[in-house]
Design a protein around this motif. Sequence first.
Motif, PDB file in Angstrom:
ATOM      1  N   LYS A  28       1.798 -15.146   3.861  1.00 31.91           N
ATOM      2  CA  LYS A  28       0.548 -14.399   3.360  1.00 31.91           C
ATOM      3  C   LYS A  28       0.878 -13.992   1.853  1.00 31.91           C
ATOM      4  CE  LYS A  28      -1.851 -13.523   7.121  1.00 31.91           C
ATOM      5  NZ  LYS A  28      -2.899 -14.351   7.161  1.00 31.91           N
ATOM      6  N   VAL A  29      -0.175 -13.933   0.848  1.00 35.33           N
ATOM      7  CA  VAL A  29       0.192 -13.454  -0.466  1.00 35.33           C
ATOM      8  C   VAL A  29       0.019 -11.883  -0.394  1.00 35.33           C
ATOM      9  CG1 VAL A  29      -0.759 -13.433  -2.861  1.00 35.33           C
ATOM     10  CG2 VAL A  29      -0.734 -15.540  -1.314  1.00 35.33           C
ATOM     11  N   ILE A  30       1.096 -11.279  -1.259  1.00 39.22           N
ATOM     12  CA  ILE A  30       1.340 -10.011  -1.506  1.00 39.22           C
ATOM     13  C   ILE A  30       0.965  -9.600  -2.729  1.00 39.22           C
ATOM     14  CG2 ILE A  30       2.567  -7.957  -1.369  1.00 39.22           C
ATOM     15  CD1 ILE A  30       4.478  -9.335   0.764  1.00 39.22           C
ATOM     16  N   GLU A  31      -0.325  -9.145  -3.240  1.00 45.39           N
ATOM     17  CA  GLU A  31      -0.563  -8.530  -4.536  1.00 45.39           C
ATOM     18  C   GLU A  31      -0.073  -7.211  -4.941  1.00 45.39           C
ATOM     19  OE1 GLU A  31      -4.826  -7.899  -6.731  1.00 45.39           O
ATOM     20  OE2 GLU A  31      -4.922  -8.992  -4.996  1.00 45.39           O
ATOM     21  N   VAL A  32       0.542  -7.276  -6.055  1.00 42.56           N
ATOM     22  CA  VAL A  32       0.949  -5.771  -6.633  1.00 42.56           C
ATOM     23  C   VAL A  32       0.276  -5.358  -8.027  1.00 42.56           C
ATOM     24  CG1 VAL A  32       3.052  -4.295  -7.070  1.00 42.56           C
ATOM     25  CG2 VAL A  32       3.117  -6.036  -5.133  1.00 42.56           C
ATOM     26  N   SER A  33      -0.217  -4.506  -7.894  1.00 40.19           N
ATOM     27  CA  SER A  33      -1.313  -4.340  -9.206  1.00 40.19           C
ATOM     28  C   SER A  33      -0.698  -2.914  -9.797  1.00 40.19           C
ATOM     29  CB  SER A  33      -2.460  -3.679  -8.878  1.00 40.19           C
ATOM     30  OG  SER A  33      -3.262  -3.012 -10.127  1.00 40.19           O
ATOM     31  N   SER A  34      -0.522  -2.814 -11.223  1.00 42.97           N
ATOM     32  CA  SER A  34      -0.112  -1.635 -11.732  1.00 42.97           C
ATOM     33  C   SER A  34      -0.663  -0.269 -11.350  1.00 42.97           C
ATOM     34  CB  SER A  34      -0.279  -1.796 -13.317  1.00 42.97           C
ATOM     35  OG  SER A  34      -1.536  -1.992 -13.915  1.00 42.97           O
ATOM     36  N   ASP A  35      -2.080  -0.421 -10.789  1.00 38.47           N
ATOM     37  CA  ASP A  35      -2.703   0.766 -10.231  1.00 38.47           C
ATOM     38  C   ASP A  35      -2.359   1.092  -8.864  1.00 38.47           C
ATOM     39  OD1 ASP A  35      -4.223   0.581 -12.591  1.00 38.47           O
ATOM     40  OD2 ASP A  35      -5.881  -0.503 -11.813  1.00 38.47           O
ATOM     41  N   ASP A  36      -1.438   0.341  -8.162  1.00 38.66           N
ATOM     42  CA  ASP A  36      -1.223   0.796  -6.990  1.00 38.66           C
ATOM     43  C   ASP A  36      -0.201   1.832  -6.982  1.00 38.66           C
ATOM     44  OD1 ASP A  36      -2.578  -1.511  -5.555  1.00 38.66           O
ATOM     45  OD2 ASP A  36      -0.455  -2.662  -5.664  1.00 38.66           O
ATOM     46  N   GLU A  37      -0.361   2.548  -5.796  1.00 36.69           N
ATOM     47  CA  GLU A  37       0.727   3.764  -5.649  1.00 36.69           C
ATOM     48  C   GLU A  37       1.995   3.426  -5.782  1.00 36.69           C
ATOM     49  OE1 GLU A  37      -0.577   6.889  -5.132  1.00 36.69           O
ATOM     50  OE2 GLU A  37      -2.678   6.114  -5.173  1.00 36.69           O
ATOM     51  N   GLU A  38       2.537   4.479  -6.264  1.00 31.96           N
ATOM     52  CA  GLU A  38       4.117   4.066  -6.470  1.00 31.96           C
ATOM     53  C   GLU A  38       4.883   3.897  -5.233  1.00 31.96           C
ATOM     54  OE1 GLU A  38       5.927   3.516  -9.368  1.00 31.96           O
ATOM     55  OE2 GLU A  38       3.881   3.567 -10.234  1.00 31.96           O
ATOM     56  N   GLU A  39       4.529   4.672  -4.278  1.00 30.40           N
ATOM     57  CA  GLU A  39       4.962   4.303  -3.016  1.00 30.40           C
ATOM     58  C   GLU A  39       4.853   2.899  -2.463  1.00 30.40           C
ATOM     59  OE1 GLU A  39       4.004   6.865   0.710  1.00 30.40           O
ATOM     60  OE2 GLU A  39       4.137   8.494  -0.828  1.00 30.40           O
ATOM     61  N   LEU A  40       3.663   2.388  -2.488  1.00 27.44           N
ATOM     62  CA  LEU A  40       3.500   1.060  -1.961  1.00 27.44           C
ATOM     63  C   LEU A  40       4.476   0.236  -2.872  1.00 27.44           C
ATOM     64  CD1 LEU A  40       1.834  -1.054  -0.502  1.00 27.44           C
ATOM     65  CD2 LEU A  40       0.316  -0.948  -2.244  1.00 27.44           C
ATOM     66  N   LYS A  41       4.350   0.322  -4.246  1.00 28.61           N
ATOM     67  CA  LYS A  41       5.262  -0.552  -5.136  1.00 28.61           C
ATOM     68  C   LYS A  41       6.766  -0.392  -4.574  1.00 28.61           C
ATOM     69  CE  LYS A  41       2.889   0.693  -8.983  1.00 28.61           C
ATOM     70  NZ  LYS A  41       2.691   0.798 -10.414  1.00 28.61           N
ATOM     71  N   LEU A  42       7.233   0.816  -4.359  1.00 31.88           N
ATOM     72  CA  LEU A  42       8.549   1.049  -3.795  1.00 31.88           C
ATOM     73  C   LEU A  42       8.832   0.249  -2.565  1.00 31.88           C
ATOM     74  CD1 LEU A  42      11.297   2.182  -4.430  1.00 31.88           C
ATOM     75  CD2 LEU A  42      10.303   4.381  -3.354  1.00 31.88           C
ATOM     76  N   GLU A  43       7.737   0.484  -1.546  1.00 28.05           N
ATOM     77  CA  GLU A  43       7.938  -0.315  -0.395  1.00 28.05           C
ATOM     78  C   GLU A  43       8.112  -1.825  -0.306  1.00 28.05           C
ATOM     79  OE1 GLU A  43       5.089  -0.971   3.351  1.00 28.05           O
ATOM     80  OE2 GLU A  43       5.015   1.088   2.472  1.00 28.05           O
ATOM     81  N   ILE A  44       7.346  -2.263  -1.248  1.00 21.61           N
ATOM     82  CA  ILE A  44       7.524  -3.776  -1.359  1.00 21.61           C
ATOM     83  C   ILE A  44       8.704  -4.225  -2.140  1.00 21.61           C
ATOM     84  CG2 ILE A  44       6.376  -5.584  -2.474  1.00 21.61           C
ATOM     85  CD1 ILE A  44       3.710  -4.124  -2.173  1.00 21.61           C
ATOM     86  N   ALA A  45       9.077  -3.261  -3.114  1.00 23.08           N
ATOM     87  CA  ALA A  45      10.176  -3.719  -3.826  1.00 23.08           C
ATOM     88  C   ALA A  45      11.617  -3.609  -2.927  1.00 23.08           C
ATOM     89  CB  ALA A  45      10.437  -2.953  -5.031  1.00 23.08           C
ATOM     90  N   GLN A  46      11.430  -2.850  -2.033  1.00 24.25           N
ATOM     91  CA  GLN A  46      12.421  -2.656  -1.080  1.00 24.25           C
ATOM     92  C   GLN A  46      12.722  -3.758  -0.029  1.00 24.25           C
ATOM     93  OE1 GLN A  46      11.767   1.541   0.489  1.00 24.25           O
ATOM     94  NE2 GLN A  46      13.308   2.256  -1.025  1.00 24.25           N
ATOM     95  N   LYS A  47      11.530  -4.106   0.510  1.00 22.04           N
ATOM     96  CA  LYS A  47      11.521  -5.377   1.460  1.00 22.04           C
ATOM     97  C   LYS A  47      11.975  -6.641   0.490  1.00 22.04           C
ATOM     98  CE  LYS A  47       7.116  -4.451   4.055  1.00 22.04           C
ATOM     99  NZ  LYS A  47       5.835  -5.061   4.344  1.00 22.04           N
ATOM    100  N   VAL A  48      11.716  -6.933  -0.574  1.00 20.40           N
ATOM    101  CA  VAL A  48      12.087  -7.871  -1.297  1.00 20.40           C
ATOM    102  C   VAL A  48      13.407  -8.046  -1.663  1.00 20.40           C
ATOM    103  CG1 VAL A  48      12.089  -9.057  -3.701  1.00 20.40           C
ATOM    104  CG2 VAL A  48      10.006  -8.423  -2.459  1.00 20.40           C
TER     105      VAL A  48
END
Length: 139
Positions: A28-48
């Motif tokens: 699956k493709v995960i899209e991360v936008s600068s407009d996304d909530e910081e919580e979501l960006k942090l969650e994705i960064a932690q997964k990676v």
Amino acid sequence: MTNLKEIKEAFSSSHKDRIYLLDKKTMKVIEVSSDDEEELKLEIAQKVQREPDRFLNIPKRSASSSYNDMVEFIHTNISSKGLIAKLEKAIASERSAFARFKDVLSVEDPEILRAWYSFADQKIEKELLIFLRENNVNI
């Protein structure tokens, strides 16, 4: 099942404020936008961070590749010298070249515009498949 269309859209995206990751486990493709909530960006960064081999950054296709595709299309698919001249003039300045190229074709010959879309799609897919193979992702 791999969704090549989704990966291709990410690869050919012109959104400068987004990054795309391919989850190689789920395909699956995960899209991360600068407009996304910081919580979501942090969650994705932690997964990676936890599983770096699982995720692949999908780069954006270079503008120069798209420009070179237009040049190649003009010189391999257009026989009318008049249309060649109009298209060469349209792309003479790289800024907005793609829009001007499509505008000329839509007015001059909509059938050739359809051929352009098919040509461009094939070029994008070929480049994407090479990238995926180089990164051990089998489609």
